[in-house]
Write an enzyme that holds these catalytic residues in place. Structure first.
Site, PDB file in Angstrom:
ATOM      1  N   HIS A 256       0.799  -1.281  -0.106  1.00  0.00           N
ATOM      2  CA  HIS A 256       0.067  -0.220   0.203  1.00  0.00           C
ATOM      3  C   HIS A 256       0.936   1.205   0.200  1.00  0.00           C
ATOM      4  O   HIS A 256       0.630   2.120   0.792  1.00  0.00           O
ATOM      5  CB  HIS A 256      -1.014  -0.032   1.037  1.00  0.00           C
TER       6      HIS A 256
ATOM      7  N   HIS B  76      -9.370   2.606   0.563  1.00  0.00           N
ATOM      8  CA  HIS B  76      -9.263   1.529   1.350  1.00  0.00           C
ATOM      9  C   HIS B  76     -10.421   1.490   2.640  1.00  0.00           C
ATOM     10  O   HIS B  76     -10.365   1.259   3.587  1.00  0.00           O
ATOM     11  CB  HIS B  76      -8.020   1.455   2.090  1.00  0.00           C
TER      12      HIS B  76
ATOM     13  N   GLU C   2     -11.309  -3.209  -2.802  1.00  0.00           N
ATOM     14  CA  GLU C   2     -10.663  -2.265  -3.357  1.00  0.00           C
ATOM     15  C   GLU C   2     -10.314  -2.437  -4.632  1.00  0.00           C
ATOM     16  O   GLU C   2      -9.677  -3.386  -5.188  1.00  0.00           O
ATOM     17  CB  GLU C   2      -9.228  -2.472  -2.510  1.00  0.00           C
TER      18      GLU C   2
HETATM   19  C1  GLA Z   1      -5.189  -4.814   2.136  1.00  0.00           C
HETATM   20  C2  GLA Z   1      -4.409  -6.035   2.262  1.00  0.00           C
HETATM   21  C3  GLA Z   1      -4.775  -6.767   3.417  1.00  0.00           C
HETATM   22  C4  GLA Z   1      -4.265  -5.974   4.642  1.00  0.00           C
HETATM   23  C5  GLA Z   1      -5.024  -4.760   4.722  1.00  0.00           C
HETATM   24  C6  GLA Z   1      -4.899  -3.741   5.799  1.00  0.00           C
HETATM   25  O1  GLA Z   1      -6.609  -5.111   2.044  1.00  0.00           O
HETATM   26  O2  GLA Z   1      -4.774  -6.983   1.325  1.00  0.00           O
HETATM   27  O3  GLA Z   1      -3.795  -7.936   3.614  1.00  0.00           O
HETATM   28  O4  GLA Z   1      -2.926  -5.560   4.526  1.00  0.00           O
HETATM   29  O5  GLA Z   1      -5.066  -3.989   3.315  1.00  0.00           O
HETATM   30  O6  GLA Z   1      -4.686  -4.340   6.816  1.00  0.00           O
END
Ligand code: GLA
Length: 350
Positions: A104, A178, A314
């Site tokens: 991310h 997110h 997402e």
């Molecule tokens: C995303 C990732 C997850 C986790 C979340 C945050 O969705 O795919 O594995 O890292 O972000 O906790």
């Protein structure tokens, strides 16, 4: 539209919270720190407003947050294996913030940036235009990237997110949001009873580090089959290798869209409140994450968010797409424009 102070960053910069209200009286709140959606208040089938996204009360908690609640994710969403990629024969090393991998956007991704904000009117509803300059070399990425996100909240209870970006060097871009949803209300506990449909019949299997291996697999006969509305919890406990790697759902589904106009990617129905979320996007993939890492997080209004008390959808280029050349490419050429649109459309069923 209202603009209210929402605290100051560690270096003394003012953060604001913006409220976008529509003709129906529903409203969305967004802060310009991380472009974070802090609240989405919508009617249930009785017309009672309720906040359907997980979040916090204060800026400090968003600064500390490791769950990415409500945030814009960039420069690239999801995981890059070994935190490095190759572009035109040059290897770029990214910030490592999940073991040896990059997640991310790294340690200080776009979710931790202060964005410039401008309130603008539009025929469709109130809009907030956010912009942020990701510097050449920031988190290891090449190119000064001018990123923009326009949030519009329409009278039809749609939250439209239009992403744009332009870079002065070739780079990679994969912007998403997110938000964690709980359509019964953010403080309502488990989302396992929500029913989910995903408009994709294939997904990208992951390894034990939650990174796509490059394989493309049919959902048929697996717990990944959400072609028809199915409770999130119906098969989440199955003894299935993919579910065991992630402790639940945390996978990318392949959408069949052409990328020009937003097409339907997913739908979630909460029969308790009657609220429905439909997701439309121009992106080729969607990560469905069932909140497996949530562990007694103290949230807004005294809420305690346990495991699987929120879900994320997402929209994205596939994770690790710089490693797998058969995945759609997230490369943005210098001077060209990155554009994508995702819409969260809310409604109710009887
Ligand atoms: C995303 C990732 C997850 C986790 C979340 C945050 O969705 O795919 O594995 O890292 O972000 O906790």
């Amino acid at each position: 539209m209202e603009r209210m102070p929402f605290g100051k960053t560690a270096d003394g910069k003012e953060v604001s919270r913006f409220k976008l209200t529509n003709a129906a009286g529903a409203y969305v709140q967004i802060i310009n720190y991380g472009g974070i959606i802090t609240a989405i208040n919508l009617p249930d089938r009785e017309g009672r407003l309720g906040d359907v996204v997980l979040g916090y009360d204060s800026l400090e908690e968003y600064v500390q947050d490791r769950n990415y609640f409500g945030a814009i994710i960039g420069r690239t969403a999801n995981r890059t294996e070994n935190a490095c990629f190759e572009l035109e024969g040059v290897e770029y090393k990214l910030g490592k913030n999940e073991g040896n991998n990059h997640l991310h956007g790294g340690v200080a991704g776009f979710n931790k940036a202060l964005w410039d904000a401008e309130m603008v009117g539009s025929k469709d509803g109130e809009s907030l235009l956010l912009s942020y300059l990701g510097k050449d070399g920031e988190e290891g990425y090449p190119g000064n990237l001018q990123a923009r996100v326009r949030y519009t909240f329409t009278d039809k209870n749609e939250l439209v997110m239009e992403y744009g970006a332009i870079s002065d060097r070739d780079t990679v871009v994969n912007l998403t949001n997110h938000s964690y949803f709980n359509l019964s209300g953010h403080q309502s506990g488990s989302v396992l009873g929500h029913k989910l449909m995903i408009c994709g019949d294939r997904f990208t299997p992951i390894d034990s580090a939650l990174i796509p291996s490059g394989e493309i697999r049919s959902v048929a006969g697996t717990p990944m089959d959400f072609m028809e509305l199915t409770a999130i919890g119906a098969r989440i406990g199955w003894d299935d290798g993919q579910l065991l790697h992630a402790g639940g759902y945390d996978h990318n589904w392949i959408l069949g869209n052409g990328g020009k106009v937003p097409e339907k990617a997913a739908e979630v129905v909460d029969e308790t409140s009657g609220r429905v979320l439909e997701v439309f996007t121009t992106k080729p993939g969607i990560q469905f994450y069932s909140g497996n890492f949530l562990d007694s997080v103290l949230g807004k209004e005294g809420a305690l968010y346990g495991k699987r008390s929120g879900f994320c959808l997402e929209t994205q280029y596939f994770p690790n797409s710089m490693k797998h050349k058969h995945f759609p490419s997230p490369v943005l050429k210098a001077g060209e424009e990155y554009r994508s649109t995702t819409i969260y459309r809310f409604s109710v069923v009887a």
